[in-house]
Design an enzyme around this catalytic site. Structure first.
Site, mmCIF file in Angstrom:
data_model
loop_
_atom_site.group_PDB
_atom_site.id
_atom_site.type_symbol
_atom_site.label_atom_id
_atom_site.label_comp_id
_atom_site.label_asym_id
_atom_site.label_seq_id
_atom_site.Cartn_x
_atom_site.Cartn_y
_atom_site.Cartn_z
ATOM 1 N N ASP A 1 19.465 1.540 31.808
ATOM 2 C CA ASP A 1 20.477 0.497 30.528
ATOM 3 C C ASP A 1 21.517 0.192 30.469
ATOM 4 O O ASP A 1 22.590 0.657 29.953
ATOM 5 C CB ASP A 1 20.800 1.571 29.126
ATOM 6 C CG ASP A 1 20.031 0.815 27.932
ATOM 7 O OD1 ASP A 1 20.457 -0.626 28.173
ATOM 8 O OD2 ASP A 1 20.460 1.514 27.128
ATOM 9 N N ASP B 1 25.931 7.109 28.580
ATOM 10 C CA ASP B 1 24.965 6.852 28.270
ATOM 11 C C ASP B 1 23.743 7.169 29.143
ATOM 12 O O ASP B 1 23.005 6.156 29.314
ATOM 13 C CB ASP B 1 24.924 5.792 27.131
ATOM 14 C CG ASP B 1 23.984 5.958 25.962
ATOM 15 O OD1 ASP B 1 23.534 6.922 26.577
ATOM 16 O OD2 ASP B 1 23.756 5.515 25.395
ATOM 17 N N GLY C 1 20.593 8.139 29.275
ATOM 18 C CA GLY C 1 19.685 8.539 28.498
ATOM 19 C C GLY C 1 18.193 8.228 29.085
ATOM 20 O O GLY C 1 16.601 8.603 28.821
ATOM 21 N N ILE D 1 32.757 8.883 16.758
ATOM 22 C CA ILE D 1 33.110 7.369 17.943
ATOM 23 C C ILE D 1 32.482 6.460 17.889
ATOM 24 O O ILE D 1 32.162 5.660 17.923
ATOM 25 C CB ILE D 1 33.212 7.910 19.664
ATOM 26 C CG1 ILE D 1 34.486 8.976 19.304
ATOM 27 C CG2 ILE D 1 33.161 6.430 20.553
ATOM 28 C CD1 ILE D 1 34.566 9.179 21.312
#
Length: 181
Positions: A160, A177, A179, A36
């Site tokens: 983010d 995401d 993280g 991806i």
């Protein structure tokens, strides 16, 4: 404040740090359909489970896990959101994680259709032909705010939020995401 506990399995297969191929557990449990995305932090694969036949996204984190909690931030965030048994439709669903023998972290989540970044690049009218740009933007914002509210209720901050980290599945926009959370 203790981070949530999670199960880490260790694969018996050794990978060199230079390889981008998945570990033995990954290969035993999933067939790779496609890649991806690939970036500085890792590679995300579209996979099919050999056990249940379902499609998932699995991220292999590039940074080697040596006990530093920052590598596990995304796992902690996803586990915290799912820990009370209440799924949130506006945050990408977490299924599992593990660390391979060479200390690469793998994170298994639901597979979404695409990112907001992809929709904007191709044009919203391909996917939402009956929406004005304003209506589309308001709906995306409303749904993203619902995801952020869930994160904030767990004392998490995304840090983010951008179109590449907003995903859509069957018309529902989801934060992913995590993280940096």
């Amino acid at each position: 404040h203790q981070p949530p506990r999670f199960n880490i399995a260790v694969s018996p297969q050794k990978l060199s740090q230079q390889q981008t191929q998945p570990d033995e557990r990954f290969s035993d449990e999933f067939d790779i359909i496609s890649t991806i995305g690939h970036g500085v932090y890792g590679t995300v694969y579209k996979v099919k489970s050999k056990l249940d036949g379902c499609l998932y996204a699995v991220k292999r984190v590039n940074e080697i896990y040596k006990g530093q909690p920052t590598v596990l931030n995304e796992v902690y965030a996803l586990a915290a959101i799912c820990s009370n048994g209440e799924e949130n439709p506006h945050v990408v669903r977490y299924f599992s994680s593990w660390v391979d023998k060479d200390k690469h972290l793998y994170i298994q989540t639901e597979l979404c259709d695409m990112s907001l970044d992809e929709i904007l690049a191709k044009g919203i009218h391909l996917y939402y032909p009956n929406s004005t740009l304003e209506d589309f933007a308001l709906e995306v914002l409303r749904q993203v705010l619902l995801g952020l509210r869930k994160l904030h209720s767990q004392n998490l901050v995304h840090l983010d939020v951008k179109p590449a980290n907003i995903f859509v599945k069957k018309g529902v926009f989801k934060l992913g995401d995590l993280g940096h959370a």
